[in-house]
Design an enzyme around this catalytic site. Structure first.
Site, mmCIF file in Angstrom:
data_model
loop_
_atom_site.group_PDB
_atom_site.id
_atom_site.type_symbol
_atom_site.label_atom_id
_atom_site.label_comp_id
_atom_site.label_asym_id
_atom_site.label_seq_id
_atom_site.Cartn_x
_atom_site.Cartn_y
_atom_site.Cartn_z
ATOM 1 N N ARG A 382 64.720 -33.086 -4.259
ATOM 2 C CA ARG A 382 64.098 -32.805 -5.550
ATOM 3 C C ARG A 382 63.092 -31.658 -5.455
ATOM 4 N NH1 ARG A 382 63.061 -34.552 -11.157
ATOM 5 N NH2 ARG A 382 61.163 -33.392 -11.648
ATOM 6 N N GLU A 383 62.251 -31.663 -4.414
ATOM 7 C CA GLU A 383 61.160 -30.700 -4.326
ATOM 8 C C GLU A 383 61.644 -29.277 -4.041
ATOM 9 O OE1 GLU A 383 58.039 -30.926 -4.931
ATOM 10 O OE2 GLU A 383 57.637 -33.071 -5.045
ATOM 11 N N SER A 384 62.587 -29.144 -3.142
ATOM 12 C CA SER A 384 62.961 -27.798 -2.693
ATOM 13 C C SER A 384 64.456 -27.585 -2.579
ATOM 14 C CB SER A 384 62.304 -27.508 -1.338
ATOM 15 O OG SER A 384 62.890 -28.305 -0.319
ATOM 16 N N TYR A 482 60.359 -37.640 -12.572
ATOM 17 C CA TYR A 482 60.295 -37.458 -11.120
ATOM 18 C C TYR A 482 60.768 -38.701 -10.364
ATOM 19 C CZ TYR A 482 58.642 -35.921 -6.550
ATOM 20 O OH TYR A 482 58.577 -35.545 -5.223
#
Length: 529
Positions: A382-384, A482
């Site tokens: 999800r983040e990168s 998220y």
């Protein structure tokens, strides 16, 4: 011999002689078909992927919702355009299903006018589908490369927009040959992928409901009792009845009559459930399958003790047992996908090749904090996008956060800023997540474990002060989704990476360790040195 056992032990030859071209006859060989699928994916794990989220009709044992990845992607675009799932009568066919249709077509039985010879069918390749509403879907399907085969085979479409159409042509045959050799080693076939007289004879002699398993669970797997199909002595009792009711009521799977007897149809429903959730499809209801089924599907008899005996972390069982809404429309749109858990799973699948490059450091970090490795991998996704969105130095968010799990330097003193997927970074991010979880558990001890886990993810993204009510956890998170998106990705990734055994937990970590200081900045709520 009971009638149930007699039906279970019927051969493919019996079905051919007494059956007719209909879904019920295809369902009769559903058990053997799933065993063929199991062997096919053992021979080539990347050949087929599940598409149950794209089609309707999977409540029938005759429908096995798998296809080649390229066909899956094309069908996903069709479903996104139409705004609903495609009703189907068949998708992937096993060798035995194709054989029955082929023989019935030669006899002129039913409405089967065209059927390819076994081992030469696009259906066996995972490149075809059949639908009763072909007239409503034809334009959308053809726009994405699905060719309609005409009025003589109404409802049948073949995906032709591939360079190597005949890839895997012999894989369906080899899968059956491998299955036969495993159960009949004294009459083994040559594993040549050729459907000759010997292979045809073996197929006719095979049990339509599948080869009975002689596997007996190891003592470390036992809790109360394991449930599985034993043709010689059918298991029965309230646990079996509750299992059958849960499979039918909560998961849309048909276990046969809800009579408290673990017969072949119940075993088939269990295997379909296990395939759907990424578990080993052995038809045995053990501690992990029981945990995924959840409390409504089967009574939770001694689950905590069971999970300990199975060496599975309690947070792994929480992850497997929860449900989630998945990616929002905004998040899914980045990959041109419709919103929902299927979009999250698809994005995790696309990131998986990059995640595998640092899978071992992820496992080590997960062990150190007693959390599912799939959860850490999902955060990196999800983040990168597993590093894809980082610049050459490993930075993201305009230079404010470092590494694949994006530790924000405005909140934390970075443990490392050289290797964005190295152990130092992953251990620091894992500690931030764990301390967030402990903080949520301390502040909201009355919440359900799944809500505490959601809260930990919300705190990782938006800070512990944003975690106030279990129904509004994502209200202040990035994209407003998220925790829902990360959990959906983690559930898919849990199929790819093994559980973290509890006996390998890092001795230096304790959940009673003092929780770090608060804060409402993104990417972690606990102070971390």
């Amino acid at each position: 011999m009971s009638s149930v056992v007699a039906v279970a032990l019927a051969t493919v030859a019996n079905v051919l002689d007494r059956g007719s071209p209909c879904l019920s006859s295809m369902a009769t060989v559903g058990g053997l078909s799933l065993q063929c699928l199991d062997r096919l994916r053992w021979l080539d794990p990347d050949a087929l992927v599940g598409i149950e989220h794209l089609v309707d009709g999977t409540g029938s044992p005759a429908v096995i919702a798998f296809s080649q990845p390229v066909a899956r992607d094309a069908l996903a675009r069709v479903v996104a355009r139409m705004g609903r799932r495609l009703p189907v009568r068949s998708v992937w066919r096993s060798l035995v299903q194709q054989y029955l249709l082929y023989r019935w077509s030669l006899r002129g039985q039913g409405n089967v006018h065209l059927a390819a010879r076994p081992g030469h069918s696009a259906d066996e390749l995972g490149l075809a589908l059949d639908t009763a509403v072909f007239d409503l879907w034809r334009t959308a399907l053809e726009a994405e490369g699905w060719q309609w085969l005409g009025p003589r085979d109404q409802g049948h479409f073949v995906y032709t927009a591939v360079n190597d159409w005949h890839h895997h042509t012999d894989l369906s045959v080899r899968a059956f040959q491998a299955l036969w050799n495993f159960h009949r080693p004294e009459q083994s076939l040559e594993l040549d992928g050729s459907f000759g007289p010997l292979t045809e004879n073996a197929l006719l002699l095979s049990p339509a409901g599948g080869f009975p398993t002689d596997r007996r669970p190891a003592s470390s797997e036992r809790f109360e009792r394991l449930l599985f199909w034993n043709p010689a002595a059918l298991q029965s009792g309230p646990e079996v009845r509750w299992l059958q009711s849960g499979l039918a009521r909560d998961h849309g799977l048909a276990p046969g009559q809800v009579d408290g007897r673990f017969g072949p149809m119940t075993a088939l429903a269990v295997r379909r459930f296990q395939w759907r959730h990424g578990l080993r499809p052995d038809g045995i209801v053990g501690p992990v399958t029981r945990a995924v089924l959840g409390e409504r599907g089967i009574p939770d008899v001694g689950l905590a003790e069971a999970m300990a005996k199975a060496n599975v972390s309690s947070w792994d069982s929480v992850l497997l047992g929860l449900s989630t809404e998945g990616a929002s429309s905004g998040t899914a749109a980045r990959d041109r996908l419709p919103p929902g858990p299927e979009a999250s799973a698809r994005m995790a699948e696309r990131d998986w090749p990059r995640l595998k490059a640092f899978a071992e450091p992820l496992r080590q970090a997960a062990r150190a904090v007693d959390l599912p490795v799939a959860l850490l991998a999902a955060i990196a996704s999800r983040e990168s996008r597993a590093g894809q969105l980082l610049d050459a130095g490993g930075w993201g968010e305009r230079g404010r956060a470092f590494g694949v799990m994006q530790v924000d330097q405005r909140v934390h003193r970075l443990a490392a800023n050289e290797d964005p997927s190295g152990p130092a970074h992953l251990h620091q991010a894992a500690r931030i997540l764990r301390r967030g979880l402990d903080a949520v558990r301390q502040r909201h001890s009355d919440w359900r474990p799944e809500d505490q886990l959601r809260g930990a993810l919300a705190a990782y993204d938006a800070g512990i002060d944003s975690v106030r009510h279990p129904q509004w956890l994502d209200m202040g998170t990035t994209g407003g989704d998220y925790s829902a998106d990360v959990l959906a990705r983690a559930r898919w990734l849990a199929r790819q990476v093994p559980f973290v055994p509890t006996r390998e937990r890092h001795r230096g970590y304790s959940s009673r360790r003092p929780v770090g200081g608060g804060g409402s900045q993104p990417h972690g709520s606990g102070a971390d040195a």
